[in-house]
Motif scaffolding. Structure first.
Motif, short mmCIF file in Angstrom:
data_model
loop_
_atom_site.label_atom_id
_atom_site.label_comp_id
_atom_site.label_asym_id
_atom_site.label_seq_id
_atom_site.Cartn_x
_atom_site.Cartn_y
_atom_site.Cartn_z
N ALA A 71 46.80 55.95 23.14
CA ALA A 71 45.63 55.17 23.53
C ALA A 71 44.39 56.04 23.61
CB ALA A 71 45.88 54.49 24.87
N LEU A 72 44.51 57.23 24.16
CA LEU A 72 43.37 58.14 24.27
C LEU A 72 42.89 58.59 22.90
CD1 LEU A 72 44.50 60.32 27.32
CD2 LEU A 72 42.72 58.56 27.29
N ARG A 73 43.82 58.76 21.97
CA ARG A 73 43.43 59.13 20.61
C ARG A 73 42.65 57.99 19.96
NH1 ARG A 73 45.30 58.32 15.48
NH2 ARG A 73 44.82 59.98 13.97
N GLN A 74 43.13 56.75 20.12
CA GLN A 74 42.40 55.61 19.56
C GLN A 74 41.01 55.49 20.17
OE1 GLN A 74 44.48 51.87 19.46
NE2 GLN A 74 46.31 52.73 18.52
N ARG A 75 40.91 55.71 21.48
CA ARG A 75 39.61 55.61 22.14
C ARG A 75 38.65 56.66 21.60
NH1 ARG A 75 37.35 53.38 26.68
NH2 ARG A 75 35.68 54.57 27.66
N ALA A 76 39.14 57.89 21.39
CA ALA A 76 38.27 58.95 20.85
C ALA A 76 37.77 58.59 19.46
CB ALA A 76 39.04 60.28 20.82
N LEU A 77 38.65 58.05 18.61
CA LEU A 77 38.23 57.65 17.27
C LEU A 77 37.25 56.49 17.33
CD1 LEU A 77 41.68 57.87 15.44
CD2 LEU A 77 39.73 59.41 15.15
N LEU A 78 37.49 55.56 18.24
CA LEU A 78 36.59 54.42 18.41
C LEU A 78 35.21 54.88 18.84
CD1 LEU A 78 36.10 51.34 18.63
CD2 LEU A 78 36.98 51.46 20.96
N LYS A 79 35.14 55.81 19.78
CA LYS A 79 33.83 56.30 20.24
C LYS A 79 33.07 56.99 19.11
CE LYS A 79 33.25 57.91 24.40
NZ LYS A 79 33.36 58.70 25.64
N ARG A 80 33.77 57.75 18.28
CA ARG A 80 33.09 58.39 17.14
C ARG A 80 32.60 57.34 16.15
NH1 ARG A 80 37.03 62.70 17.70
NH2 ARG A 80 38.35 61.86 16.05
N TRP A 81 33.40 56.30 15.94
CA TRP A 81 33.01 55.21 15.03
C TRP A 81 31.75 54.52 15.54
CZ3 TRP A 81 33.70 49.68 15.81
CH2 TRP A 81 33.69 48.90 14.65
N ILE A 82 31.68 54.26 16.85
CA ILE A 82 30.50 53.62 17.44
C ILE A 82 29.29 54.54 17.36
CG2 ILE A 82 29.52 52.83 19.64
CD1 ILE A 82 32.37 51.78 20.31
N ALA A 83 29.47 55.80 17.71
CA ALA A 83 28.35 56.76 17.67
C ALA A 83 27.78 56.87 16.26
CB ALA A 83 28.81 58.12 18.18
#
Length: 374
Positions: A71-83
């Motif tokens: 879950a933390l890995r998905q969140r990190a990728l999601l934050k980079r995608w949004i940024a």
């Protein structure tokens, strides 16, 4: 003006309260600006759209939640995608719904963030014992909400009660509203004894409220009104349905007005969560006798009055007495419902929310223009 809109609800989905609000905001934004959208939604597998569709929408599907490594890995990728989307999009404003979505906006971009804090303060189920871990998570979550409110350019909030007011001078009330059904439609007669709850039962506060009602209220109602039947409309989990055999879970229904018409009483026994309960005003908009918890009533108490427009109950005994009275007194409760429908039609139609959204955007645009001329 160009706006990035970030939401949990799929565009075009109006099947539950949060999705209604999300789509009304989307419709209003598109009337005053160019809008591109990031939809962040649950799904069976993790994926991030690389390209926008022809409506300017990109979707992220999240398959794991919580604090696991996955879950933390998905969140990190999601934050980079949004940024990356924010950096490349050159947006004038970012509109983000809910704490979980607004918290994904990079800290350096929050000076152009409109935070739609519909669920600003969340609470636990009243009268239940929480584990220390759950209490800590709730406390941290509410602290994050307050920090986001202080950092954002502007905050929209739906619950007007003081304890739900964001700590920001740059805020405005954006009430929850409903799509008003045709007042002239042919209405079916209610089925005597039928009690209905409408909601997204995969959402914990909704299923917790229904479970509380089944445990504390329904047995006594059945003892006095043996013909009573309890129906639930909306998405649900099979495990919850199996644990509540007294409820007839109908899932999604293609004709919600008919489901409302056939009910003798609509209930909203929600006793935890955040924001305001759209299910309250949706039932009244359909002209239905409605009995709600004091928690669900709080967000509408200024306009909807106990005994005049709907019925409100706090204790199990109040719930039992009022539920039995409503089922046994169809003519009297119908009069209450008529007054409730009239005020909801006057105050809580979707055009009100859209007008307030547009007012905020226009005001912020004018303020930015004035500053640029200094």
């Amino acid at each position: 003006m160009k706006i990035l809109y970030m939401t949990l609800a799929r565009i075009g989905d109006r099947s539950f309260g949060g999705a209604m609000r999300a789509n009304y905001i989307y419709d209003a934004l598109r009337e005053v600006a160019e809008v591109e959208t990031l939809v962040i939604h649950g799904g069976p597998t993790f994926s991030l759209d690389e390209q926008m569709d022809d409506r300017g929408i990109r979707t992220a599907l999240i398959s794991r939640w919580g604090l696991s490594i996955g879950a933390l890995r998905q969140r990190a990728l999601l934050k980079r995608w949004i940024a990356s989307a924010i950096r490349l999009g050159s947006y004038d404003l970012i509109v983000a719904q809910y704490v979980g979505i607004a918290g994904l906006v990079p800290a350096g971009e929050r000076d152009r963030l409109i935070f739609d804090a519909d669920d600003f303060v969340k609470s636990a189920v009243a009268g239940t014992r929480q584990s220390p871990a759950d209490r800590l998570k709730l406390r941290v979550r509410n602290l994050v909400a307050r920090r986001l409110a202080r950092q954002a350019l502007h905050v929209w909030y739906s619950n007007p009660t003081p304890e739900h007011s964001p700590p920001s001078e740059r805020k405005s009330w954006l009430p929850n509203v409903v799509a008003l059904p045709d007042a002239e439609r042919l209405r079916l007669s209610p089925t005597p004894g039928r009690v209905l709850m409408v909601g997204f039962f995969s959402h914990k506060p909704n299923i917790d409220g229904l479970r509380w009602f089944c445990t504390n209220v329904w047995p006594d109602v059945l003892a006095s009104v043996p013909e009573a039947k309890l129906h639930a409309v909306g998405r649900y989990e099979e495990a919850d349905a199996a644990s509540l055999p007294c409820v007839n879970f109908l899932g999604y229904v293609p004709d919600l007005p008919t489901a409302y018409d056939e009910a003798a009483l609509v209930i909203a026994p929600v006793i935890s969560g955040g924001g305001t309960q759209i299910k309250v005003i949706d039932a009244l908009a359909h002209g239905q006798p409605t009995l709600v918890s004091s928690f669900a009533h709080a967000g509408f108490a200024d306009d909807l009055h106990d005994g005049e427009h709907l019925l409100v109950a706090s204790s199990p005994q109040e719930w039992i007495e009022r539920c039995i009275w409503a089922l046994r007194s169809p003519e009297q409760i119908a009069t209450v419902a008529e007054r409730g429908e009239a005020i909801v039609r006057r105050i809580y139609g979707s055009e009100r929310l859209k007008a307030l959204v547009k007012d905020t955007i226009i005001h912020l645009r004018q303020s930015a223009s004035s500053r640029s001329k200094l």
